[in-house]
Structures are given as C-alpha cells and as structure tokens.
Design a protein around this motif. Structure first.
Motif, PDB file in Angstrom:
ATOM      1  N   ALA B 124      21.499  14.615  33.414  1.00  0.00           N
ATOM      2  CA  ALA B 124      20.361  15.437  32.994  1.00  0.00           C
ATOM      3  C   ALA B 124      20.771  16.122  31.687  1.00  0.00           C
ATOM      4  O   ALA B 124      20.927  15.453  30.685  1.00  0.00           O
ATOM      5  CB  ALA B 124      19.999  16.426  34.076  1.00  0.00           C
ATOM      6  N   HIS B 125      21.010  17.401  31.722  1.00  0.00           N
ATOM      7  CA  HIS B 125      21.341  18.073  30.469  1.00  0.00           C
ATOM      8  C   HIS B 125      22.476  19.057  30.693  1.00  0.00           C
ATOM      9  O   HIS B 125      22.284  20.071  31.368  1.00  0.00           O
ATOM     10  CB  HIS B 125      20.106  18.777  29.921  1.00  0.00           C
ATOM     11  CG  HIS B 125      20.321  19.337  28.537  1.00  0.00           C
ATOM     12  ND1 HIS B 125      19.588  20.380  28.029  1.00  0.00           N
ATOM     13  CD2 HIS B 125      21.190  18.986  27.563  1.00  0.00           C
ATOM     14  CE1 HIS B 125      20.010  20.658  26.795  1.00  0.00           C
ATOM     15  NE2 HIS B 125      20.973  19.817  26.484  1.00  0.00           N
ATOM     16  N   GLN B 126      23.650  18.721  30.234  1.00  0.00           N
ATOM     17  CA  GLN B 126      24.817  19.610  30.285  1.00  0.00           C
ATOM     18  C   GLN B 126      25.151  20.082  31.700  1.00  0.00           C
ATOM     19  O   GLN B 126      25.438  21.260  31.905  1.00  0.00           O
ATOM     20  CB  GLN B 126      24.593  20.818  29.376  1.00  0.00           C
ATOM     21  CG  GLN B 126      24.784  20.488  27.903  1.00  0.00           C
ATOM     22  CD  GLN B 126      24.964  21.759  27.099  1.00  0.00           C
ATOM     23  OE1 GLN B 126      23.979  22.403  26.763  1.00  0.00           O
ATOM     24  NE2 GLN B 126      26.203  22.118  26.817  1.00  0.00           N
ATOM     25  N   LEU B 127      25.099  19.188  32.660  1.00  0.00           N
ATOM     26  CA  LEU B 127      25.443  19.569  34.026  1.00  0.00           C
ATOM     27  C   LEU B 127      26.905  19.281  34.356  1.00  0.00           C
ATOM     28  O   LEU B 127      27.368  19.579  35.454  1.00  0.00           O
ATOM     29  CB  LEU B 127      24.520  18.858  35.021  1.00  0.00           C
ATOM     30  CG  LEU B 127      23.027  19.157  34.849  1.00  0.00           C
ATOM     31  CD1 LEU B 127      22.218  18.436  35.910  1.00  0.00           C
ATOM     32  CD2 LEU B 127      22.735  20.654  34.900  1.00  0.00           C
ATOM     33  N   GLY B 128      27.584  18.673  33.428  1.00  0.00           N
ATOM     34  CA  GLY B 128      29.006  18.412  33.660  1.00  0.00           C
ATOM     35  C   GLY B 128      29.240  17.180  34.525  1.00  0.00           C
ATOM     36  O   GLY B 128      28.302  16.534  34.997  1.00  0.00           O
ATOM     37  N   ALA B 129      30.505  16.899  34.757  1.00  0.00           N
ATOM     38  CA  ALA B 129      30.890  15.610  35.352  1.00  0.00           C
ATOM     39  C   ALA B 129      30.409  15.417  36.791  1.00  0.00           C
ATOM     40  O   ALA B 129      29.994  14.330  37.167  1.00  0.00           O
ATOM     41  CB  ALA B 129      32.409  15.465  35.287  1.00  0.00           C
ATOM     42  N   THR B 130      30.441  16.492  37.601  1.00  0.00           N
ATOM     43  CA  THR B 130      30.098  16.291  39.019  1.00  0.00           C
ATOM     44  C   THR B 130      28.607  16.109  39.256  1.00  0.00           C
ATOM     45  O   THR B 130      28.201  15.545  40.267  1.00  0.00           O
ATOM     46  CB  THR B 130      30.540  17.501  39.885  1.00  0.00           C
ATOM     47  OG1 THR B 130      29.909  18.680  39.361  1.00  0.00           O
ATOM     48  CG2 THR B 130      32.045  17.669  39.877  1.00  0.00           C
ATOM     49  N   HIS B 131      27.769  16.583  38.323  1.00  0.00           N
ATOM     50  CA  HIS B 131      26.320  16.566  38.559  1.00  0.00           C
ATOM     51  C   HIS B 131      25.592  15.543  37.693  1.00  0.00           C
ATOM     52  O   HIS B 131      24.378  15.620  37.546  1.00  0.00           O
ATOM     53  CB  HIS B 131      25.726  17.961  38.277  1.00  0.00           C
ATOM     54  CG  HIS B 131      25.953  18.944  39.377  1.00  0.00           C
ATOM     55  ND1 HIS B 131      27.197  19.166  39.941  1.00  0.00           N
ATOM     56  CD2 HIS B 131      25.092  19.766  40.039  1.00  0.00           C
ATOM     57  CE1 HIS B 131      27.085  20.101  40.886  1.00  0.00           C
ATOM     58  NE2 HIS B 131      25.834  20.469  40.963  1.00  0.00           N
ATOM     59  N   SER B 132      26.314  14.616  37.114  1.00  0.00           N
ATOM     60  CA  SER B 132      25.673  13.718  36.134  1.00  0.00           C
ATOM     61  C   SER B 132      25.801  12.246  36.502  1.00  0.00           C
ATOM     62  O   SER B 132      25.589  11.382  35.669  1.00  0.00           O
ATOM     63  CB  SER B 132      26.301  13.950  34.757  1.00  0.00           C
ATOM     64  OG  SER B 132      26.143  15.296  34.360  1.00  0.00           O
TER      65      SER B 132
END
Lengths: 320, 329
Positions: B124-132
């Motif tokens: 999505a947008h700048q959610l980092g490694a665990t949320h992308s």
C-alpha cells in the motif's frame, strides 16, 4: 435428545475390534504392506469408545493423526479402514489420505488431521455450524497432550469460549508427545488447567476406565445440549506402543509400561462385566475370536482391492 | 441498462450484501468486520442489516478464525473470511494452505471447502516490510486454491460474488490502494458474476501486449496513454484471476502484437510473471518478435522510506522503459 444406553458388551466388542485391527495393521506395516507413518492407539481404546457410548451418531467427531480407532468406533468398516492403510481405492479416503487422514462423512467423522493442533480450530468451525443452524449436536474434538502447546489450540479455545460453542475438547493425555514427556513440554502441573485460562469448565478423567469416560462425558454433553458451551476433559491414558511404528519408545521404562498394561481398559471392562454376571468367559472368547476374524478379513479385503486409478489423479483437486 | 459509477469499496460491499441475502449459509467473519464496520469500511452497514449471527467480529487470531471457517465449510456453510490484510494471512498460512485446499484430496473427495478468503493484498503506502506482502505467488502455488485479483469495481463485485458461490476455497486479493477508485458497474438489480479464470482486455492495441493484474492495471492503463503519444499502441490484458489462468486470452493478444511485457505487483523470483513468461515461450514461442520483459518489485523486503519504496515498486516509467525495449523503440 440422548440416545438409549449402549450395550456394554457391544462396547467391549468395539474395543476388542479396535485392538485386533491395530495388531493386524502393525503386522502388515512390518511386512511393508503399509507405507508412510502409522500411529497405533493400542491401550487408549476406552477413550473413544467411552465417548461414542456417551453421544449420538449424528454428533460431530474430529481427531488428530492417531485416528484408526475413531473411525472404527464411529462404525466405519474395518475393511475400508485397512484398505486405506494399503492405499487402496476402497479405503475410507479412497487411498488418498492414508493412516493419518481417515474421513467418513456419512458417519460424521471429520478426520484424521496430521498437523498437531491444526484441527482444533476446524472443530470450532463444526461446532459453530451447529450453533448457527440451531442444531443440538455436540462436537467432540480429540487431540493429544502434544497439541496443547500449539497456538492454534489456544486460539481455538478462546474462540469456543467467546462464541459459546457446543464442543468438548478431549485431550487424550498419553503422557508423551512423540518422545517428549508432558513434564518436559508443558509449564502446567496438570493439563486440565489450560481450560481454566479460557474460563472453560474442565475435569480429569481416568481414560483406562470405560465407564468413567462414558459417564463423565454424558453429563457434560447433556449440559451442552441444554445450553451450548465448551467443555474440556483431560483423559489420562497410555499408549502401549511407540509414537509411530518406527519408535521403540526407549524414553520410558518397562516398569511404567507394565503398570499400565495391568490396568488395561479391555481387561478392566471385562472384569466389571464378568463380576456383574453380564459376560461369561466363553462369550468373551467368542467376541475376541470374532474381532480377530474381522481384522483378518479386512487384510484380505485390502490386499484384493484395486489401487486408485492413475486417470483419476486430477479428480480430487477441485470440485465443480 | 444504466451503469452506475461506484467505488471499489462499495462494489465489494454490494457483493457481500447480495450474497448474504441470497444464501443463508453465507456469513462474514474477521477482525473489526461488524461493530467497527470494517477496517477499510468494506463491510459498512452489514451488521445492522444481517445481525451479529452472520457478521462476526473475531479476536486477533487469524489462525483460529481461518480454521473455524474451514471447519464450518466442511459441513456446508459458506464462510467469507476477511483478513485485515493478506500480510496477516501468513499467520493463518497453515489453515489456508494445509487445511482448506487439501481436504478434498485427503478425504477421497468427501469434503470440499466452499470458503472465500478476502482482504487487501500487496503493497500500500509506506507500511513497511511486514504489511506490504503480495501473496498471490505464494497461494497460486498451492493446488486446490483459486486466486483472483480484481482491479476495478466491476471486477471486484463480480469476482467476489462468484468466489462465494464457488465450491472450492477461493482467495479474493483486493487492494488497499484501489478501495477508493471508481468505475462503472451494472445496476443493483443485475446479478453480476464474473467467471474465475477469465481475463479481460482492458484496452485494445496492436504493437505490444501488457499483461497486468490488480494494482498494476491502472498503472498499465496510464502507461498506455503515454505510449500512445509516441505512437506505440498497447493492448492491456488484465488477468483478473491468477489461478485458474486464462492462457488463451494471453495468447490471442500476443498473436496480434508479438511483443509482451508482464507487469506484476509481486516479487520477481518465482513470481506470477515467471509462470506466465514460461507458458508463453512454451506454447507460442514462434509468435514472439522480442524477448519477454518483466516489471516486478525489486527483490528486497519493503523499505519504509517513501523514496526507497517507490524504487522497489513497479511504476509507469519502468513499464514504459520495458515496453520500448521489447519494441526496439
């Protein structure tokens, strides 16, 4: 509604059938007729037979990978059970599941699951469906002492308590998760205390005593049918054999095994019935003879059954 | 028939409502789906309309409630299990991968699992490694699962409704970045279903085929606009389903253009593009006038920093560069 009292001699016959079936299975495994893993239930027969005696045929039943007895207790034919071990098309899972994945939809036996603890959430789903449809069925979820340290188990207990699901979690505590004793795997002194952490009523049951398993479970099931809720039973039992066929069980002493063998669930129920004049030695011998014959016949059936045809390889990946 | 312009989020909401209305066996379960009305408001209003017995909040226990769904499906219910994001489905990987798709085989055909797993997938947008995580390549690898990736409101509604009616486990991989996007959808009295395994040509063209899905569809359409200015005509093939894969739609387009760029939202190694690429060269190698190009994520865990995240993701410039390369322009 509760079923009529099941005849105890019939229940003893069922325990004998399970034992003789597994003894034959063990021989066939050693003769390399059976592949993969094969986990035997010998010694634990009173647990599932006691449970079946306390419940209705349309209650849901689901268990882990030590599952032969659970199918047989539910009435799956020994022929279909042995054929499954042989990987034959006439098996209870058409030879596609094997020892650890017995299923019998018609008899409400929902597996046979081989990832430790992973079927406990499935059991919640079965119980959820009963509540959703406003049925008074109860789900019996069997698992071993090894499952109680899996995340899936904990999540499932919490969900069952939260949604007040009509389910009995039956921990068949045979003291060892493969080669690791409960003492080395579990922070609690007694497993039943896991249930307390989720506000689920629990009790300890002597799993070598058919009558105790049946009677305590009957009480619990009656309560659940009145008002859906989860319950937990730590059933203390013992498996005489190793974890699987390849396990010599060198992590325990001969004395310990002998102690449990003397408390054998089949011998115990036989003695109770004999003492009460409900069973003669001759009757018992006949029942045992019949069980051995049925087990032998199942081997013959399995040997003569066809393999699943290669042309059907892709038939079970998707349904239309 | 007068088409309506609605959001992707609204389209999904309508699909839920219509299937819940149609079949009493359908229920929705997940984190924040009921009282909170959905983390992304996809389930807005469903609790009020269908009640707490069918719109069910869960604790943060993905493994537990995904498994509960599979168990309920064994006895004929048709659960819709929402993952707040498919990055969290990894906590339930055992249920999605081991239990849902294996049951039919393991039981010798006795138990099919009519379950839908859905939720936003991909960066999505700048959610980092665990949320992308873009999980399509992980799940498409598993026999017994079906995987679809709607890019427009119409596809979102039609594919979700089809997924719920399918008798197998289906993953509907939505996209957070698309929830507010708008598109034309049939009126409410039309029972819109879109078959799984059917791609759609989103724009016709003659010089190059751009194969895309999910978030890369709007990206491909934007690139096509720019390429038009340079007299390169792009045909946009939206896969819509990853599995089953509509190979014929891909080959039909390539027979016309003879040049291919695959733009995918997942990673390059064992990604969706790798499989599509293999099948193209295996089946219609002679039709190709240039090597196939792929635009994927960079093969790194997703960085938080905005500039670096942009560098990891496919974008219009990267895609235009790839198109020019295969067109020798």
């Amino acid at each position: 509604m509760q079923p009529a009292e099941r005849d105890e001699v019939e229940m003893l016959s069922l325990m004998l059938l399970i034992r003789r079936f597994e003894e034959r299975a063990s021989q066939q495994y050693q003769a390399q007729k059976i592949g993969g893993f094969c986990h035997l239930y010998i010694g634990q027969e009173a647990v599932v037979v006691g449970a079946v005696a306390a419940t209705r045929d349309d209650d849901y039943l689901i268990t882990a990978y030590r599952d032969h007895a659970h199918a047989l207790a539910r009435g799956t034919s020994p022929d279909a059970c042995m054929a499954e071990l042989f990987g034959k098309e006439t098996g209870c899972s058409k030879g596609l599941g094997g020892s650890m994945h017995y299923f019998d939809k018609a008899r409400h036996m929902y597996g046979g699951h081989a990832i430790v603890g992973a079927h406990v959430p499935l059991a919640c789903g079965l119980a959820f469906a009963c509540k959703y449809r406003k049925e008074d069925r109860v789900t019996l979820c069997f698992f071993g002492d090894g499952a109680i340290n899996q995340g899936a188990f904990h999540e499932a207990l919490n969900l069952a308590a939260l949604y007040k699901l009509p389910i009995v979690f039956i921990c068949e505590n045979n003291l060892f998760a493969m080669g690791t004793s409960v003492k080395r795997s579990t922070s609690l002194k007694q497993i039943v205390d896991r249930a307390e952490g989720y506000d689920i009523p629990g009790e300890i049951v002597d799993g070598m005593n058919f009558r105790e398993v049946r009677d305590k479970l009957k009480e619990v099931v009656t309560s659940i049918r009145k008002e859906p809720h989860p319950a937990f039973m730590e059933v203390r039992t013992y498996r005489y054999r190793g974890h699987s066929m390849s396990d010599p069980a060198s992590y325990r002493t001969k004395d310990e095994l002998e102690k449990y063998r003397l408390d054998d669930p089949i011998i115990r129920l036989r003695a109770q019935l004999t003492r009460e004049g409900k069973l003669t030695n001759e009757q018992f011998d006949n029942i045992d003879k019949q069980a051995k014959q049925t087990a032998n016949d199942s081997v013959k059936f399995a040997e003569e059954s066809p393999e699943p045809p290669l042309e059907k390889l892709y038939d079970y990946t998707y349904v239309s | 028939m007068i088409m309506r312009e609605i959001t992707y989020r609204q389209a999904l909401n309508e699909a839920h409502a219509e299937e819940l209305e149609r079949d009493p066996n359908v229920f929705l379960m997940g984190e924040e789906v009921a009282e909170y009305n959905g983390a992304y408001k996809v389930s807005q209003g469903l609790l009020d309309r269908f009640g707490a017995e069918r719109i069910i909040d869960t604790p943060i226990s993905e493994n537990g409630f995904a498994g509960l769904g599979v168990g309920a499906a064994m006895v004929g219910l048709r659960p819709i299990i929402e993952f707040m994001t498919f990055s969290f489905s990894l906590v339930a990987f055992d249920q999605v991968v081991n239990n849902a798709p294996n049951m039919l085989t393991m039981s010798g055909g006795q138990f099919n699992i009519p379950i839908t797993f859905r939720g936003p997938n991909g960066p999505a947008h700048q959610l980092g490694a665990t949320h992308s995580h873009a999980t399509e390549c992980l799940y498409a690898n598993i026999p017994g699962l079906k995987v679809c990736t709607p890019a427009t409101p119409r596809d979102a509604k039609g594919l979700l409704k089809t997924a719920v009616r399918d008798n197998n486990p289906v993953l509907v991989l939505e996209s957070e970045l698309l929830y507010s996007s708008k598109g034309m959808v049939e009126p409410l009295d039309v029972d819109l279903t879109i078959p799984l395994g059917e791609a759609e040509v989103k724009r016709e063209g003659s010089d190059v085929t751009i194969i895309c899905y999910a978030q890369t569809v709007p990206l491909a359409l934007a690139a096509a606009e720019k390429l038009e200015d340079e007299d390169i005509s792009s045909e946009i093939v939206d896969l819509r389903s990853i599995k089953p894969l509509d190979e014929e739609a891909i080959y039909n387009s390539i027979r016309k253009t003879h040049r291919v760029v695959i733009v995918e939202q997942d990673r390059p190694f064992c990604g969706v593009g790798a499989e599509v690429c293999y099948r193209i060269q295996k089946n219609i190698f002679d039709q190709l006038d240039a090597p196939i190009a792929r635009v994927s994520q960079e093969d790194v865990p997703m960085p938080y920093n905005e500039k670096l995240e942009k560098a990891v993701l496919p974008n219009v410039d990267k895609l235009i560069g790839a198109v020019k390369k295969v067109c020798y322009a």
